[in-house]
Design a protein around this motif. Sequence first.
Motif, PDB file in Angstrom:
ATOM      1  N   GLN A   1      -5.849  -1.704  -0.739  1.00  0.00           N
ATOM      2  CA  GLN A   1      -4.548  -1.049  -0.735  1.00  0.00           C
ATOM      3  C   GLN A   1      -4.371  -0.068  -1.894  1.00  0.00           C
ATOM      4  N   GLU A   2      -4.942  -0.353  -3.060  1.00  0.00           N
ATOM      5  CA  GLU A   2      -4.820   0.591  -4.176  1.00  0.00           C
ATOM      6  C   GLU A   2      -5.560   1.886  -3.876  1.00  0.00           C
ATOM      7  N   GLN A   3      -6.708   1.791  -3.202  1.00  0.00           N
ATOM      8  CA  GLN A   3      -7.447   2.999  -2.831  1.00  0.00           C
ATOM      9  C   GLN A   3      -6.662   3.794  -1.792  1.00  0.00           C
ATOM     10  N   TRP A   4      -6.032   3.111  -0.851  1.00  0.00           N
ATOM     11  CA  TRP A   4      -5.210   3.807   0.141  1.00  0.00           C
ATOM     12  C   TRP A   4      -4.060   4.541  -0.536  1.00  0.00           C
ATOM     13  N   ASP A   5      -3.464   3.920  -1.534  1.00  0.00           N
ATOM     14  CA  ASP A   5      -2.383   4.583  -2.260  1.00  0.00           C
ATOM     15  C   ASP A   5      -2.892   5.823  -2.973  1.00  0.00           C
ATOM     16  N   ARG A   6      -4.088   5.717  -3.570  1.00  0.00           N
ATOM     17  CA  ARG A   6      -4.649   6.894  -4.244  1.00  0.00           C
ATOM     18  C   ARG A   6      -4.991   7.994  -3.241  1.00  0.00           C
ATOM     19  N   ASP A   7      -5.469   7.605  -2.071  1.00  0.00           N
ATOM     20  CA  ASP A   7      -5.833   8.583  -1.042  1.00  0.00           C
ATOM     21  C   ASP A   7      -4.615   9.176  -0.352  1.00  0.00           C
TER      22      ASP A   7
END
Length: 382
Positions: free
Chosen positions: A29-35
């Motif tokens: 989820q943190e990577q999705w937020d960054r993306d």
Amino acid sequence: MQRSLYDKEHELYRESVRAFLEREVAPYQEQWDRDGMIDRSVFARAAKSGIYALEVPEQHGGSGESDYRYRMVVCEEIARINALSFALTIALQDDLVLHYLTDLMNDEQKNRWLPGFASGDLIGALAMTEPGAGSDLQGIKTTARRDGDDWILSGQKTFISSGIMADLVIVAARTDPEAGSRGFSLFLVERDMPGFVRGRKLEKMGLPGQDTAELFFEDVRLPAGNLLGTEGRGLQHLMSHLPRERLGVSATAIATARAIFDMTREYCTQRVAFGKPISALQHVRFELAEMSTEIDIAEAYVDKSVVEYNAGRLTPTDAAKGKWFVSELQKRVLDRCLQLHGGYGYMMEYPVARAYVDTRIQTIYGGTTEIMKELIGRELAR
């Protein structure tokens, strides 16, 4: 207080939902937020695991399960890992798009599109809001005019959740400018139709992983089979589906308030100040006591709303009461939880900080608090 909403089957379902989220969502989820975008492949896995689209009939690939308590379990478990961008995207499908499709589609449309939603391969969006028309749906300027057996759709929409990702968009348009509230209809616009243009992905203050977009319709030709529901009853279709949408906001709000409160209570027992945990301070204990009480009382209203919805008795007014009150409670609780975290609460590595900014939209979308109060007040004054 013992909560009586769930049966054994719901708790068994909770175990499978929790296992899925810990495996397929929490690590990413943190990577999705960054993306700024959720990896859409997760939705196919979510559908296969029964996380959403349960209400799709069995003949179209779903389970035909309409018990809203299963949705509540999903809301609570997603809130527990603080994946609110994912929560909103799932809610968009289950509480909005799929609810419209299963209710309003004819058999041909269901055979064409529902299997894709049941498998998680199709993502939908609902396009009502325009630059000059938000809560006032009769201000919609997007138009659809007949051309033989087809419709020509023209206009623009904004603040459309999953607008970039969506494969099928339900669009509200004016079809008869002389017919007042009976002059609107709903249409199904498919990805890559000529004239359907997606604008920029909007930068929001919260929910960074959940894409929100502007959509433009430049003389999009729609076959007659892309009319959803009854011509001229678009506004009535929208209004009749608002209780489910607003119940969904209440479900997310109470689940998030509860999850962040539980995290904060634990933090207060561990954070030491002046030689003792801050939970030993009377003011902190009073804050926790007030929040716990408010959450319990609001949760009882949401639980009652779920029971009423399952029985087909949840009224637009009762749904509006829950929507404004519980979303305002969520905002208030998260503000107080952040305060109890002190400086750490302002750090984005802490769940309370991320949830704080994600929460702010809750009192706006699905109908603002002010609109909810106006609707309730009108009903009371009738």
